[in-house]
Design an enzyme around this catalytic site. Structure first.
Site, PDB file in Angstrom:
ATOM      1  N   ARG A   1      -0.342  14.705  12.919  1.00 16.85           N
ATOM      2  CA  ARG A   1       0.170  14.373  11.326  1.00 16.85           C
ATOM      3  C   ARG A   1      -0.117  15.555  11.006  1.00 16.85           C
ATOM      4  NH1 ARG A   1      -1.863   7.943   9.293  1.00 16.85           N
ATOM      5  NH2 ARG A   1       0.407   8.756   8.621  1.00 16.85           N
TER       6      ARG A   1
ATOM      7  N   LYS B   1       1.133  -0.820   0.167  1.00  9.10           N
ATOM      8  CA  LYS B   1      -0.020  -0.389   0.161  1.00  9.10           C
ATOM      9  C   LYS B   1       0.848   0.956  -0.024  1.00  9.10           C
ATOM     10  CE  LYS B   1      -1.659   1.920   4.084  1.00  9.10           C
ATOM     11  NZ  LYS B   1      -1.302   2.656   4.109  1.00  9.10           N
ATOM     12  N   ASN B   2       1.527   1.210   1.123  1.00 10.98           N
ATOM     13  CA  ASN B   2       2.967   2.379   1.118  1.00 10.98           C
ATOM     14  C   ASN B   2       3.693   2.857   0.140  1.00 10.98           C
ATOM     15  OD1 ASN B   2       1.786   2.984   3.264  1.00 10.98           O
ATOM     16  ND2 ASN B   2       3.142   2.455   4.522  1.00 10.98           N
TER      17      ASN B   2
ATOM     18  N   ASP C   1       3.262   0.645  11.976  1.00  7.68           N
ATOM     19  CA  ASP C   1       1.970  -0.127  11.665  1.00  7.68           C
ATOM     20  C   ASP C   1       2.563  -1.376  11.899  1.00  7.68           C
ATOM     21  OD1 ASP C   1       2.151   2.171  10.337  1.00  7.68           O
ATOM     22  OD2 ASP C   1       2.306   1.584   8.533  1.00  7.68           O
TER      23      ASP C   1
ATOM     24  N   CYS D   1      -6.009   7.342   8.894  1.00  9.90           N
ATOM     25  CA  CYS D   1      -6.036   7.201   9.612  1.00  9.90           C
ATOM     26  C   CYS D   1      -6.045   8.646  11.878  1.00  9.90           C
ATOM     27  CB  CYS D   1      -4.549   5.967  10.208  1.00  9.90           C
ATOM     28  SG  CYS D   1      -5.297   5.187  10.581  1.00  9.90           S
TER      29      CYS D   1
ATOM     30  N   ARG E   1      -9.181   0.093   4.062  1.00 10.75           N
ATOM     31  CA  ARG E   1      -8.261   1.278   3.714  1.00 10.75           C
ATOM     32  C   ARG E   1      -6.783   0.446   3.254  1.00 10.75           C
ATOM     33  NH1 ARG E   1      -6.346   5.007   7.206  1.00 10.75           N
ATOM     34  NH2 ARG E   1      -5.351   4.434   6.157  1.00 10.75           N
TER      35      ARG E   1
HETATM   36  C1  UD1 Z   1       3.579   6.683   6.755  1.00 15.07           C
HETATM   37  C2  UD1 Z   1       3.151   6.046   6.656  1.00 15.07           C
HETATM   38  C3  UD1 Z   1       2.464   5.315   7.116  1.00 15.07           C
HETATM   39  C4  UD1 Z   1       3.599   5.130   8.698  1.00 15.07           C
HETATM   40  C5  UD1 Z   1       4.670   5.974   8.820  1.00 15.07           C
HETATM   41  C6  UD1 Z   1       5.912   6.316   9.514  1.00 15.07           C
HETATM   42  C7  UD1 Z   1       2.520   6.003   4.007  1.00 15.07           C
HETATM   43  C8  UD1 Z   1       1.341   6.419   2.685  1.00 15.07           C
HETATM   44  N1  UD1 Z   1       2.006   5.455   5.405  1.00 15.07           N
HETATM   45  O1  UD1 Z   1       3.240   7.661   7.121  1.00 15.07           O
HETATM   46  O2  UD1 Z   1       2.356   4.095   6.962  1.00 15.07           O
HETATM   47  O3  UD1 Z   1       3.092   4.369   9.687  1.00 15.07           O
HETATM   48  O4  UD1 Z   1       5.076   6.584   7.188  1.00 15.07           O
HETATM   49  O5  UD1 Z   1       6.799   5.061   9.107  1.00 15.07           O
HETATM   50  O6  UD1 Z   1       3.438   5.821   3.454  1.00 15.07           O
HETATM   51  N2  UD1 Z   1       5.960  14.675  11.080  1.00 15.07           N
HETATM   52  C9  UD1 Z   1       6.218  15.793  10.778  1.00 15.07           C
HETATM   53  N3  UD1 Z   1       5.875  16.922  10.491  1.00 15.07           N
HETATM   54  C10 UD1 Z   1       5.917  16.349   9.123  1.00 15.07           C
HETATM   55  C11 UD1 Z   1       5.331  14.977   8.907  1.00 15.07           C
HETATM   56  C12 UD1 Z   1       5.660  14.452   9.940  1.00 15.07           C
HETATM   57  O7  UD1 Z   1       6.105  16.257  12.469  1.00 15.07           O
HETATM   58  O8  UD1 Z   1       5.497  17.615   8.401  1.00 15.07           O
HETATM   59  C13 UD1 Z   1       6.512  14.242  12.379  1.00 15.07           C
HETATM   60  C14 UD1 Z   1       5.460  12.966  12.336  1.00 15.07           C
HETATM   61  O9  UD1 Z   1       4.117  13.177  13.485  1.00 15.07           O
HETATM   62  C15 UD1 Z   1       5.443  11.586  13.205  1.00 15.07           C
HETATM   63  C16 UD1 Z   1       6.931  11.130  11.923  1.00 15.07           C
HETATM   64  O10 UD1 Z   1       7.671  12.749  11.302  1.00 15.07           O
HETATM   65  O11 UD1 Z   1       5.853  11.654  14.329  1.00 15.07           O
HETATM   66  C17 UD1 Z   1       7.016   9.789  11.425  1.00 15.07           C
HETATM   67  O12 UD1 Z   1       5.882  10.217  10.455  1.00 15.07           O
HETATM   68  P1  UD1 Z   1       6.411  10.672   8.954  1.00 15.07           P
HETATM   69  O13 UD1 Z   1       7.274   9.303   8.035  1.00 15.07           O
HETATM   70  O14 UD1 Z   1       5.681  11.326   7.492  1.00 15.07           O
HETATM   71  O15 UD1 Z   1       4.866   9.703   7.978  1.00 15.07           O
HETATM   72  P2  UD1 Z   1       3.351   9.489   7.177  1.00 15.07           P
HETATM   73  O16 UD1 Z   1       4.818  10.024   6.268  1.00 15.07           O
HETATM   74  O17 UD1 Z   1       2.540  10.640   7.634  1.00 15.07           O
END
Ligand code: UD1
Length: 418
Positions: free
Chosen positions: A121, A22-23, A305, A116, A397
């Site tokens: 986020r 999915k990711n 995850d 989710c 999802r």
């Molecule tokens: C992706 C995955 C999700 C997984 C996550 C962490 C997809 C579609 N989703 O989510 O399944 O749980 O990686 O492995 O690939 N953060 C910030 N600012 C930002 C972005 C992130 O502070 O602009 C923080 C988030 O709050 C979190 C951490 O960084 O604490 C990791 O988030 P991130 O790696 O960005 O996760 P996603 O890309 O949303």
């Protein structure tokens, strides 16, 4: 909303083929907007996140057609750079479209993404990165509006290795003028997969899988036929289910390298594992032994995850375990549900303290998010008696045909519409 009715207590036996990740698929679909030529993504999983992404692509003016499980995206007719609230809210990954839409149109307007409910986020790192490439960004009425005359490569240091921010910046940088270097980039296998896909279109990206991704901008991208990697989180969920229920399960089409942190813990649990080429075989004959401590970390650490599924397993281990969630602050919403099944868990701040019990018992529980929902299903499969897992749209999802795959392993699970 559908629910699962599960009659637990049985062992799992058989083999199951792992779906495409999915990711990986979601950012790859977003990337298809970058080119005028057709892109075919092979073996796309039939999950709601993908269906919603396809709706968003259609809203941008792209043509999407399925040939079996393969999805063909023709973005030559893309003519809209705005993603309305209703669509963006369905799917957090809609935010990836910022990078590709801005790259294609030099303009993008996207409502703040959904996804989710597992804590705040933020997308600040995505936006800071895009600004460094020359994008002007304003935020009003719940929309992010981006505009630029041209994109120019730059060095971008991420405050933390965000998966989404790394991918979004890669998508914007592929057609920027000059070179972009993303430092402290996330190292997840799905990022390397996105790199490989982009390069199959003619992009020049190197370094994905390390902390430094280098993108040399190109003028134009072509088409491609691409098979993304397999879903390590789905694979991990089945492995944990086998460890928890007992039995013998073989996973087909899986990359064990991408699951090292989980496999290491499952061995500590006392499970027997055998890895050969793209297969992982797991056998669990006795009550699993507790793993003491699990901490979620960015890759290659233990994946957030799989945190909920791992906690579910710990509830029936012999001994105590501590599970610490370092990425998302409200990822323990499934804990009160597991307690209804007899689990002994106390959450303090970011840690769940689990005292293993001999057996869980069936109960009616509610899925609040994707992975927490999957954890409840495997707990119900291991529990004695009947369970109902409500609100399984969260599970839809990310898991294609979850109940069919589990049934093929002998699980007594059925979907009921309510
Ligand atoms: C992706 C995955 C999700 C997984 C996550 C962490 C997809 C579609 N989703 O989510 O399944 O749980 O990686 O492995 O690939 N953060 C910030 N600012 C930002 C972005 C992130 O502070 O602009 C923080 C988030 O709050 C979190 C951490 O960084 O604490 C990791 O988030 P991130 O790696 O960005 O996760 P996603 O890309 O949303």
């Amino acid at each position: 909303m559908d629910k699962y009715i599960i009659n637990g207590g049985g062992r799992l036996e058989g083999s199951v083929r792992v779906q495409t990740a999915k990711n990986s698929v979601l950012p790859i679909l977003a990337a298809a907007v970058l080119t005028d030529e057709p892109v075919t993504v092979l073996n796309v999983p039939d999950i709601t996140d993908v269906r919603n992404m396809v709706k968003i692509l259609a809203c941008l003016g792209c043509k999407t057609t399925y040939s079996g499980n393969d999805l063909v995206i023709d973005s030559s007719s893309a003519n809209n750079c705005e993603i309305p609230r209703a669509l963006a809210h369905e799917l957090r990954s809609s935010v990836f479209l910022l990078g590709s839409v801005i790259s294609r149109f030099r303009r993008a307007k996207i409502a703040y993404p959904g996804g989710c409910d597992i804590g705040i986020r933020p997308v600040d790192l995505h936006l800071t990165g895009l600004k460094r490439l020359g994008v002007n960004i304003s935020e009003k009425n719940g929309y992010i509006e981006c505009q630029c005359d041209k994109l120019t490569g730059n060095e971008i240091m991420l405050d933390c290795p965000s998966v989404g921010a790394t991918e979004n910046i890669m998508l914007a940088a592929v057609t920027a003028k000059g070179t972009t270097i993303i430092k402290n980039a996330a190292r997840e296998p799905e990022i390397e997969d996105l790199q490989n896909f982009l390069n199959s279109l003619g992009a020049k990206v190197v370094g994905a899988g390390t902390g430094s991704v280098v993108v040399e901008g190109v003028e134009k991208l072509g088409g491609s036929v691409y098979q993304p990697i397999s879903d390590r989180i789905e694979a991990g969920t089945f492995l944990i289910a086998a460890a928890m229920c007992g039995g013998e399960v073989e996973l087909l089409g899986v990359n064990a390298e991408n699951l090292s942190s989980l496999l290491h813990k499952l061995r500590e649990n006392g499970c027997k594992l055998r890895i050969k080429n793209d297969k992982i075989y797991i056998r669990s004959d006795r009550r699993p032994v507790s793993v003491k401590s699990v901490e979620t970390q960015p890759y290659p650490g233990f994946p957030t995850d799989l945190q909920a599924q791992m906690t579910a397993l710990c509830t029936v281990c012999c001994g105590n375990s501590i599970i610490t969630e370092n990425l998302f602050e409200t990822r323990f919403k499934y804990v009160p549900e597991l307690r209804r099944m007899g689990a002994d868990i106390t959450v303090v701040d970011r840690s769940a303290f689990v005292r293993g019990v001999e057996k869980l018992r069936g109960a009616t529980v509610v899925a609040h998010d994707l992975r927490g929902g999957a954890a409840l299903v495997i707990a119900a499969l291991a529990a004695e008696g009947n369970s109902e897992v409500l609100d399984i749209s969260h599970i839809d999802r990310g898991y294609a045909g979850f109940e069919y795959k589990l049934s093929s392993l002998g699980a007594k699970i059925k979907r009921v519409g309510i």
